[in-house]
Design a protein around this motif. Structure first.
Motif, PDB file in Angstrom:
ATOM      1  N   VAL A 379       1.231  -0.042 -33.046  1.00 33.06           N
ATOM      2  CA  VAL A 379       2.466   0.159 -32.268  1.00 33.06           C
ATOM      3  C   VAL A 379       3.396  -0.993 -32.598  1.00 33.06           C
ATOM      4  CG1 VAL A 379       3.469   0.353 -29.983  1.00 33.06           C
ATOM      5  CG2 VAL A 379       1.213   1.348 -30.424  1.00 33.06           C
ATOM      6  N   MET A 380       4.608  -0.675 -32.965  1.00 35.08           N
ATOM      7  CA  MET A 380       5.558  -1.706 -33.387  1.00 35.08           C
ATOM      8  C   MET A 380       6.209  -2.389 -32.181  1.00 35.08           C
ATOM      9  SD  MET A 380       5.102  -1.535 -36.555  1.00 35.08           S
ATOM     10  CE  MET A 380       6.378  -2.580 -37.254  1.00 35.08           C
ATOM     11  N   THR A 381       6.505  -3.659 -32.350  1.00 34.74           N
ATOM     12  CA  THR A 381       7.205  -4.429 -31.325  1.00 34.74           C
ATOM     13  C   THR A 381       8.697  -4.132 -31.419  1.00 34.74           C
ATOM     14  OG1 THR A 381       5.540  -6.171 -31.532  1.00 34.74           O
ATOM     15  CG2 THR A 381       7.607  -6.730 -30.416  1.00 34.74           C
ATOM     16  N   ARG A 382       9.280  -3.695 -30.313  1.00 37.97           N
ATOM     17  CA  ARG A 382      10.667  -3.223 -30.347  1.00 37.97           C
ATOM     18  C   ARG A 382      11.692  -4.326 -30.097  1.00 37.97           C
ATOM     19  NH1 ARG A 382       7.398   0.830 -29.016  1.00 37.97           N
ATOM     20  NH2 ARG A 382       7.883   2.944 -29.730  1.00 37.97           N
ATOM     21  N   ASP A 383      11.273  -5.421 -29.479  1.00 32.77           N
ATOM     22  CA  ASP A 383      12.203  -6.516 -29.187  1.00 32.77           C
ATOM     23  C   ASP A 383      11.496  -7.840 -29.436  1.00 32.77           C
ATOM     24  OD1 ASP A 383      14.506  -4.953 -27.910  1.00 32.77           O
ATOM     25  OD2 ASP A 383      12.812  -4.325 -26.663  1.00 32.77           O
ATOM     26  N   ARG A 384      12.292  -8.871 -29.626  1.00 31.78           N
ATOM     27  CA  ARG A 384      11.735 -10.197 -29.848  1.00 31.78           C
ATOM     28  C   ARG A 384      12.044 -11.094 -28.651  1.00 31.78           C
ATOM     29  NH1 ARG A 384       9.833 -12.580 -34.063  1.00 31.78           N
ATOM     30  NH2 ARG A 384       9.147 -14.704 -33.627  1.00 31.78           N
ATOM     31  N   TYR A 385      11.000 -11.604 -28.025  1.00 34.11           N
ATOM     32  CA  TYR A 385      11.149 -12.539 -26.922  1.00 34.11           C
ATOM     33  C   TYR A 385      10.495 -13.867 -27.299  1.00 34.11           C
ATOM     34  CZ  TYR A 385      12.195  -8.223 -24.453  1.00 34.11           C
ATOM     35  OH  TYR A 385      12.757  -7.021 -24.079  1.00 34.11           O
ATOM     36  N   GLU A 386      11.025 -14.928 -26.772  1.00 30.40           N
ATOM     37  CA  GLU A 386      10.485 -16.260 -27.034  1.00 30.40           C
ATOM     38  C   GLU A 386      10.380 -17.042 -25.737  1.00 30.40           C
ATOM     39  OE1 GLU A 386       9.190 -17.309 -29.674  1.00 30.40           O
ATOM     40  OE2 GLU A 386       9.967 -16.006 -31.268  1.00 30.40           O
ATOM     41  N   ILE A 387       9.233 -17.662 -25.545  1.00 30.05           N
ATOM     42  CA  ILE A 387       8.985 -18.521 -24.386  1.00 30.05           C
ATOM     43  C   ILE A 387       9.355 -19.957 -24.753  1.00 30.05           C
ATOM     44  CG2 ILE A 387       7.146 -19.542 -22.997  1.00 30.05           C
ATOM     45  CD1 ILE A 387       5.712 -16.867 -23.111  1.00 30.05           C
ATOM     46  N   GLU A 388       9.951 -20.654 -23.798  1.00 30.14           N
ATOM     47  CA  GLU A 388      10.336 -22.050 -24.025  1.00 30.14           C
ATOM     48  C   GLU A 388       9.940 -22.887 -22.818  1.00 30.14           C
ATOM     49  OE1 GLU A 388      14.168 -23.649 -26.104  1.00 30.14           O
ATOM     50  OE2 GLU A 388      14.632 -23.437 -23.962  1.00 30.14           O
ATOM     51  N   PHE A 389       9.252 -23.996 -23.060  1.00 29.56           N
ATOM     52  CA  PHE A 389       8.889 -24.934 -21.998  1.00 29.56           C
ATOM     53  C   PHE A 389      10.016 -25.959 -21.852  1.00 29.56           C
ATOM     54  CE2 PHE A 389       4.937 -23.219 -23.562  1.00 29.56           C
ATOM     55  CZ  PHE A 389       4.173 -23.039 -22.418  1.00 29.56           C
ATOM     56  N   GLN A 390      10.415 -26.209 -20.618  1.00 27.85           N
ATOM     57  CA  GLN A 390      11.486 -27.160 -20.348  1.00 27.85           C
ATOM     58  C   GLN A 390      11.045 -28.133 -19.265  1.00 27.85           C
ATOM     59  OE1 GLN A 390      14.898 -24.790 -19.242  1.00 27.85           O
ATOM     60  NE2 GLN A 390      15.300 -24.113 -21.354  1.00 27.85           N
ATOM     61  N   GLY A 391      11.405 -29.395 -19.450  1.00 34.41           N
ATOM     62  CA  GLY A 391      11.079 -30.424 -18.469  1.00 34.41           C
ATOM     63  C   GLY A 391      12.323 -31.042 -17.861  1.00 34.41           C
ATOM     64  N   SER A 392      12.154 -31.617 -16.664  1.00 37.36           N
ATOM     65  CA  SER A 392      13.294 -32.231 -15.977  1.00 37.36           C
ATOM     66  C   SER A 392      12.805 -33.369 -15.091  1.00 37.36           C
ATOM     67  CB  SER A 392      14.021 -31.190 -15.129  1.00 37.36           C
ATOM     68  OG  SER A 392      15.060 -31.788 -14.374  1.00 37.36           O
ATOM     69  N   TRP A 398      17.655 -29.771 -17.677  1.00 42.48           N
ATOM     70  CA  TRP A 398      16.387 -29.324 -18.273  1.00 42.48           C
ATOM     71  C   TRP A 398      16.422 -29.526 -19.781  1.00 42.48           C
ATOM     72  CZ3 TRP A 398      12.391 -27.937 -15.183  1.00 42.48           C
ATOM     73  CH2 TRP A 398      12.683 -27.662 -13.850  1.00 42.48           C
ATOM     74  N   THR A 399      15.364 -30.137 -20.298  1.00 37.59           N
ATOM     75  CA  THR A 399      15.260 -30.446 -21.724  1.00 37.59           C
ATOM     76  C   THR A 399      14.105 -29.644 -22.327  1.00 37.59           C
ATOM     77  OG1 THR A 399      16.056 -32.700 -21.335  1.00 37.59           O
ATOM     78  CG2 THR A 399      14.938 -32.268 -23.434  1.00 37.59           C
ATOM     79  N   PRO A 400      14.353 -28.866 -23.383  1.00 39.30           N
ATOM     80  CA  PRO A 400      13.282 -28.060 -23.970  1.00 39.30           C
ATOM     81  C   PRO A 400      12.327 -28.889 -24.822  1.00 39.30           C
ATOM     82  CG  PRO A 400      15.304 -27.732 -25.201  1.00 39.30           C
ATOM     83  CD  PRO A 400      15.663 -28.607 -24.026  1.00 39.30           C
ATOM     84  N   TYR A 401      11.080 -28.468 -24.854  1.00 39.89           N
ATOM     85  CA  TYR A 401      10.098 -29.025 -25.769  1.00 39.89           C
ATOM     86  C   TYR A 401      10.222 -28.276 -27.102  1.00 39.89           C
ATOM     87  CZ  TYR A 401       7.663 -31.615 -22.085  1.00 39.89           C
ATOM     88  OH  TYR A 401       7.339 -32.494 -21.084  1.00 39.89           O
ATOM     89  N   PRO A 402      10.485 -28.978 -28.197  1.00 41.74           N
ATOM     90  CA  PRO A 402      10.644 -28.282 -29.484  1.00 41.74           C
ATOM     91  C   PRO A 402       9.297 -27.824 -30.038  1.00 41.74           C
ATOM     92  CG  PRO A 402      10.807 -30.651 -29.801  1.00 41.74           C
ATOM     93  CD  PRO A 402      10.717 -30.428 -28.311  1.00 41.74           C
ATOM     94  N   PHE A 403       9.303 -26.668 -30.674  1.00 44.93           N
ATOM     95  CA  PHE A 403       8.092 -26.128 -31.285  1.00 44.93           C
ATOM     96  C   PHE A 403       8.028 -26.506 -32.757  1.00 44.93           C
ATOM     97  CE2 PHE A 403       8.882 -23.217 -27.727  1.00 44.93           C
ATOM     98  CZ  PHE A 403       7.665 -23.318 -27.071  1.00 44.93           C
ATOM     99  N   LEU A 459       0.682 -30.261 -30.062  1.00 41.55           N
ATOM    100  CA  LEU A 459       0.897 -28.877 -30.484  1.00 41.55           C
ATOM    101  C   LEU A 459       2.389 -28.560 -30.598  1.00 41.55           C
ATOM    102  CD1 LEU A 459      -1.762 -27.131 -28.211  1.00 41.55           C
ATOM    103  CD2 LEU A 459      -1.987 -27.693 -30.637  1.00 41.55           C
ATOM    104  N   PHE A 460       3.238 -29.404 -30.037  1.00 43.13           N
ATOM    105  CA  PHE A 460       4.682 -29.217 -30.092  1.00 43.13           C
ATOM    106  C   PHE A 460       5.271 -30.008 -31.262  1.00 43.13           C
ATOM    107  CE2 PHE A 460       3.575 -28.106 -25.791  1.00 43.13           C
ATOM    108  CZ  PHE A 460       4.466 -27.098 -25.444  1.00 43.13           C
ATOM    109  N   GLY A 461       6.520 -29.734 -31.556  1.00 39.13           N
ATOM    110  CA  GLY A 461       7.183 -30.436 -32.648  1.00 39.13           C
ATOM    111  C   GLY A 461       7.499 -31.879 -32.326  1.00 39.13           C
ATOM    112  N   ALA A 462       7.733 -32.196 -31.051  1.00 33.01           N
ATOM    113  CA  ALA A 462       8.061 -33.558 -30.629  1.00 33.01           C
ATOM    114  C   ALA A 462       7.907 -33.632 -29.112  1.00 33.01           C
ATOM    115  CB  ALA A 462       9.477 -33.938 -31.046  1.00 33.01           C
ATOM    116  N   ASN A 463       7.925 -34.840 -28.588  1.00 36.59           N
ATOM    117  CA  ASN A 463       7.851 -35.058 -27.150  1.00 36.59           C
ATOM    118  C   ASN A 463       9.192 -35.594 -26.666  1.00 36.59           C
ATOM    119  OD1 ASN A 463       7.263 -35.624 -24.512  1.00 36.59           O
ATOM    120  ND2 ASN A 463       5.886 -37.350 -24.957  1.00 36.59           N
ATOM    121  N   PRO A 464      10.009 -34.763 -26.016  1.00 36.29           N
ATOM    122  CA  PRO A 464      11.323 -35.243 -25.551  1.00 36.29           C
ATOM    123  C   PRO A 464      11.237 -36.179 -24.361  1.00 36.29           C
ATOM    124  CG  PRO A 464      10.949 -32.994 -24.815  1.00 36.29           C
ATOM    125  CD  PRO A 464       9.786 -33.353 -25.697  1.00 36.29           C
TER     126      PRO A 464
END
Length: 528
Positions: A379-392, A398-403, A459-464
């Protein structure tokens, strides 16, 4: 000449000295599978502590304690892992290092059977303990191929081409059977899945955009007209359901099929990061080629001796008459027959769910992932969603954690990094398609970030928040689309995105170190 039925086991499971042989194909395939194991362990070495270490997202130690409580002495069968002895950071890294060394020695053709055993034990140990981070079909493919290779590889410390002990018909056939099932079962799954996008040939229209981790080349493929995408959807079904049967046809058809599937897999590799999956399928294709075909690509001095010695098929090595050969023959016959039955039955069950076949042999092999069922892109995926972790620190900014690998910065082109497998990024893509209640490990990530856990931060790209962990953590969900040519030309954007809402509960770290829940979101209304 009368046919001796008692000779069938030796003909099937003993060394096959008939010409043209498959010494060169075996040599190439074993080097390839060694490199694939290396890629698997190399990627784990950088992630395993953050994934299942004592301070990771899903600690293996806690999981195994619960398995032991539920299963008792049966735990060793249903969770076959060396991490029963220890699941400390040091031991986890040690197992990865052992796998890396063994895989490199396999590439160097040093004790291939022994190195395969080490690779299989180490990789299975991870798969058995990694829980949500080991649920990929590619893991089963590698374990199944690696196990069959135990009987396919030549014995000895430095076997070179292994001319005195060529591969058996059954060993090579089961690897070919694995490749056939990957294709054919994926085609059957598309039909049985009743996805309308495969029926109207629109399945590829959004494929390049919505896959787990596309490459920058996928952006360009996405821009092609619908006619191209409809043609590739049709060719996908044709390859998986019809053309793949050329595996069982005479030599010339198999050679043509090799070039077809090689070009196909290279196209997938260039447009998608499916870890080592496509590299393994690509390597399996080598087994369609015999020594007569491959000899032209090797210098004469390096070719297998059997190619220039037509009488070799009439000479059995002295070892064939020792006591070891009957034992090896029957051990190989037992395991390969078991795998063939289990995999054949799984294919039959796909087509006829109520087929009256014993399922006990299938269930017995399930914990070891060496007899698998496949069904890629049913079954094909019809939409693209992305989860983002943000800290404050204040609940306002709010500052996102880069992947490291998955899409986030709309200006950054998607990268090609496969066969490296970022399991954390992959699982976030799966989680984005469901709700947080189905993926409770997302909450574990939030809690680890609140405490500034180094292994999870790796596991993230950097620690903001390098100076001090944030006071609050939230998870937002976005919908992403590839830009079109005009947007990219005018703004330099590879992606455009729109925030949908809060994905998971928002947490706050209290002064006493405890974690409080600030908000539990309803399921966000995803865009249409």
């Amino acid at each position: 000449m009368d046919f001796d039925f008692r000779d069938i086991p030796r003909r099937l499971f003993g060394p096959d000295f008939s010409l043209p042989g498959y010494l060169a194909a075996r040599w190439l395939f074993l080097r390839a599978i060694g490199l694939i194991f290396f890629s698997a362990f190399y990627s784990l070495a950088y992630q395993i502590r953050g994934l299942i270490g004592p301070n990771g997202i899903l600690p293996a130690r806690d999981y195994l304690v619960e398995v032991a409580r539920v299963l008792g002495s049966a735990r060793f069968w249903y969770a076959p892992t060396v991490f029963w002895w220890s699941a400390s950071d040091r031991f986890l890294i040690g197992v990865c290092f052992a796998g890396i060394v063994a895989s490199l020695l396999l590439v160097l053709n040093i004790c291939p059977r022994g190195m395969l055993i080490i690779c299989l034990v180490a990789f299975l140990s991870f798969i058995a303990a990694a829980q949500d981070f080991a649920s990929y079909q590619s893991d089963g493919m590698l374990l199944e191929a690696g196990f069959i290779c135990l009987f396919f590889a030549p014995p000895g410390w430095r076997p070179r081409w292994g001319s005195p002990d060529p591969p058996s018909r059954a060993g090579r056939y089961l690897l070919i059977w694995l490749m056939f099932r990957i294709y054919f079962e994926s085609g059957i799954a598309k039909i049985l899945g009743r996805d309308p996008e495969w029926r109207d040939l629109s399945a590829m229209d959004q494929y390049y955009q919505n896959g787990p981790l596309p490459t920058w080349i996928a952006w360009y493929a996405h821009q092609l007209p619908h006619g191209f995408h409809a043609a590739t959807a049709f060719l996908t079904l044709a390859l998986e359901l019809v053309l793949i049967f050329a595996i069982f046809l005479p030599r010339r058809s198999r050679i043509v099929l090799f070039f077809v599937i090689t070009a196909w897999q290279i196209g997938i590799i260039l447009t998608s990061n499916y870890a080592f999956l496509n590299y393994l399928v690509l390597a399996l294709g080598i087994l369609l080629l015999d020594d007569n075909f491959l000899a032209q690509f090797f210098p004469r001095s390096l070719r297998p001796a059997a190619i220039s010695s037509p009488g070799a098929q009439e000479i059995l090595p002295a070892e064939a008459h020792t006591w070891r050969s009957p034992l090896r023959l029957w051990v190989q016959a037992f395991f390969l027959t078991w795998i063939f039955y289990a995999t054949s039955a799984l294919l039959v069950f796909m087509l006829i769910p109520a087929a009256p076949l014993p399922s006990g042999p299938i269930r017995a092999l399930e914990p070891f992932r060496i007899a698998n069922e496949f069904g890629l892109f049913a079954v094909m995926t019809r939409d693209r969603y992305e989860i983002e972790f943000q800290g404050s620190h204040d609940g306002l900014t709010w500052t996102p954690y880069p992947f490291q690998n998955k899409p986030q910065d709309v200006h950054a082109p998607p990268r090609i990094y496969a066969p490296y497998q970022p399991r954390f990024d992959w699982n976030l893509w799966f989680a984005s398609l469901g709700e947080w209640r189905q993926y409770r490990w997302v909450l574990q990530v939030e809690q680890r970030l609140l405490h500034g856990e180094p292994d999870v931060l790796a596991l993230f790209g950097a620690n903001p928040f390098a100076g001090h962990p944030p006071e609050q953590i939230r998870v937002v969900i976005w919908q992403y689309w590839f830009t079109d040519r005009s947007e990219k030309r005018a703004q330099g954007l590879w992606w455009r995105r729109e925030q949908i809402g809060i994905y998971a509960p928002t947490f706050e770290r209290m002064p006493d170190g405890k974690i409080a829940v600030l908000e539990i979101p309803d399921s966000p209304q995803k865009l249409q």
